[in-house]
Design a protein around this motif. Structure first.
Motif, mmCIF file in Angstrom:
data_model
loop_
_atom_site.group_PDB
_atom_site.id
_atom_site.type_symbol
_atom_site.label_atom_id
_atom_site.label_comp_id
_atom_site.label_asym_id
_atom_site.label_seq_id
_atom_site.Cartn_x
_atom_site.Cartn_y
_atom_site.Cartn_z
ATOM 1 N N THR A 298 -8.863 -6.658 1.876
ATOM 2 C CA THR A 298 -8.488 -7.784 1.032
ATOM 3 C C THR A 298 -7.263 -7.405 0.212
ATOM 4 O OG1 THR A 298 -9.365 -9.436 -0.524
ATOM 5 C CG2 THR A 298 -9.952 -7.136 -0.934
ATOM 6 N N SER A 299 -6.780 -8.313 -0.626
ATOM 7 C CA SER A 299 -5.654 -8.004 -1.506
ATOM 8 C C SER A 299 -6.179 -7.417 -2.810
ATOM 9 C CB SER A 299 -4.843 -9.274 -1.795
ATOM 10 O OG SER A 299 -3.760 -8.983 -2.655
ATOM 11 N N THR A 300 -5.668 -6.262 -3.178
ATOM 12 C CA THR A 300 -6.180 -5.534 -4.328
ATOM 13 C C THR A 300 -5.048 -4.752 -4.999
ATOM 14 O OG1 THR A 300 -7.756 -3.793 -5.008
ATOM 15 C CG2 THR A 300 -6.821 -3.620 -2.810
ATOM 16 N N PRO A 301 -5.102 -4.569 -6.311
ATOM 17 C CA PRO A 301 -4.048 -3.792 -6.978
ATOM 18 C C PRO A 301 -4.088 -2.307 -6.637
ATOM 19 C CG PRO A 301 -5.764 -4.408 -8.530
ATOM 20 C CD PRO A 301 -6.050 -5.155 -7.274
ATOM 21 N N ILE A 302 -5.281 -1.828 -6.236
ATOM 22 C CA ILE A 302 -5.432 -0.418 -5.879
ATOM 23 C C ILE A 302 -6.283 -0.333 -4.611
ATOM 24 C CG2 ILE A 302 -6.225 1.862 -6.596
ATOM 25 C CD1 ILE A 302 -6.018 0.919 -9.484
ATOM 26 N N GLY A 303 -5.706 0.177 -3.538
ATOM 27 C CA GLY A 303 -6.448 0.335 -2.300
ATOM 28 C C GLY A 303 -7.255 1.622 -2.265
ATOM 29 N N LEU A 304 -8.050 1.746 -1.244
ATOM 30 C CA LEU A 304 -8.871 2.948 -1.102
ATOM 31 C C LEU A 304 -8.009 4.174 -0.821
ATOM 32 C CD1 LEU A 304 -11.769 4.100 -0.987
ATOM 33 C CD2 LEU A 304 -11.779 3.550 1.461
#
Length: 327
Positions: free
Chosen positions: A10-16
């Motif tokens: 998904t769209s997120t400010p911090i990815g895994l």
């Protein structure tokens, strides 16, 4: 060892993964290889060009082959409002199933129907997912949760459920009615002798412009969508379901209910002199309009086993979009 893994995109400010943001993996099982992650992320797309205001909800089931692995992929992709940057957002939740697991599982469409773990959005920090879902999914009991009447309601004949088992099929639905195809797919698969044979029938409830139509045996779509540009041949079954909306389905259910009531009340008591007779009134039969589908002599013989699927060939002169899907 059999296992079922997950990946959520998904769209997120911090990815895994360090340094990643925007559309990227926000959660996944730890034991996925880089190649597997890359292949799954490539399939994590919701194309808003089809309808920016109301994009489709996609349920897809396909096989994925890398140089070192083969697995089944169940993907549920849907719009989920606005992201952290105030732009449209969607979430793609994938289940990665290894071949040795399928003998313990219900059909793919039933997992879409009855598993309650599908994510509609992502909240919180990125993380690794450690739970193996094999036990949870194998305990699903669809037989106790559904009634097999979708084909009767949508097409006027429950026997039509066996048509898709004969090969490639295209289903045209109304806009935003595509997720109801899952009910039809589950009912079709329920007639197979062995449940695990349902894993031979790949499908998508909505073919996106970025999809390879050759990945699927059953394909859904709206009018004028990529599925509608697939050339129809005698080897491809076509179901035009786009005129069947909720009001029609509700009317049909009510009609069936009324018919049942009429049948129970047809016995009337008539008194003639000293004689009492119980007679059954004849009732009108109601014919439900059938959708437009193309098939000939399909029920002359009963289908009792899995039907081999015809191979697909792509004309090299055609484009690689949905219009190239020809047997």
């Amino acid at each position: 060892m059999s296992k079922i893994r997950q990946l959520i995109f998904t769209s997120t400010p911090i990815g895994l993964e360090p340094g990643r943001s925007g559309y990227c993996t926000v959660a996944r099982s730890k034991n996925l290889s880089k190649k597997e992650i890359r292949e799954i992320e490539k399939l994590s797309v919701l194309d808003y060009s089809i309808s920016k205001s109301s994009p489709p909800k996609v349920h897809s089931f396909r096989t994925v082959q890398t140089k070192s692995s083969f697995f089944y992929l169940l993907s549920r992709i849907k719009s989920c409002g606005i992201d952290y940057s105030n732009r449209t957002n969607y979430i793609a939740h994938h289940l990665i199933v290894e071949p040795e697991s399928i003998k313990l599982l219900p059909s793919p469409s039933e997992i879409f129907q009855f598993w309650e773990g599908w994510k509609d959005n992502w909240e919180g920090n990125p993380k690794y997912l450690h739970d193996d879902l094999l036990s949870e999914l194998s305990e699903l009991n669809p037989e106790n949760q559904s009634s097999c009447n979708s084909w009767q309601i949508w097409t006027g004949d429950s026997k039509n459920a066996k048509i898709p088992l004969k090969g490639h099929s295209i289903f045209r639905t109304q806009k935003n009615e595509e997720d109801k195809l899952i009910n039809l797919f589950s009912e079709s698969c329920s007639s197979l002798d062995q449940k695990e044979n349902s894993w031979n029938y790949t499908f998508t409830t909505f073919l996106q412009p970025t999809d390879d139509s050759e990945d699927f045996i059953w394909i859904g779509g709206w009018k004028n969508s990529p599925a509608d540009r697939i050339g129809i041949t005698p080897e491809i079954h076509f179901f035009d379901l786009d005129k069947f909306d909720d009001s029609f389905i509700n009317e049909t259910i009510q009609l069936n209910t009324n018919e049942d009531s009429e049948e129970e009340n047809t016995l009337t008591l008539k008194i003639d002199g000293n004689d009492t007779k119980i007679e059954s009134d004849s009732k009108d039969t109601h014919q439900i309009d059938e959708p437009n589908f193309r098939e000939s002599s399909i029920f002359e013989e009963s289908i009792t086993e899995e039907i081999p699927v015809l191979p697909l060939e792509v004309d090299s002169e055609e484009t690689t979009d949905a219009s190239s899907w020809k047997p």
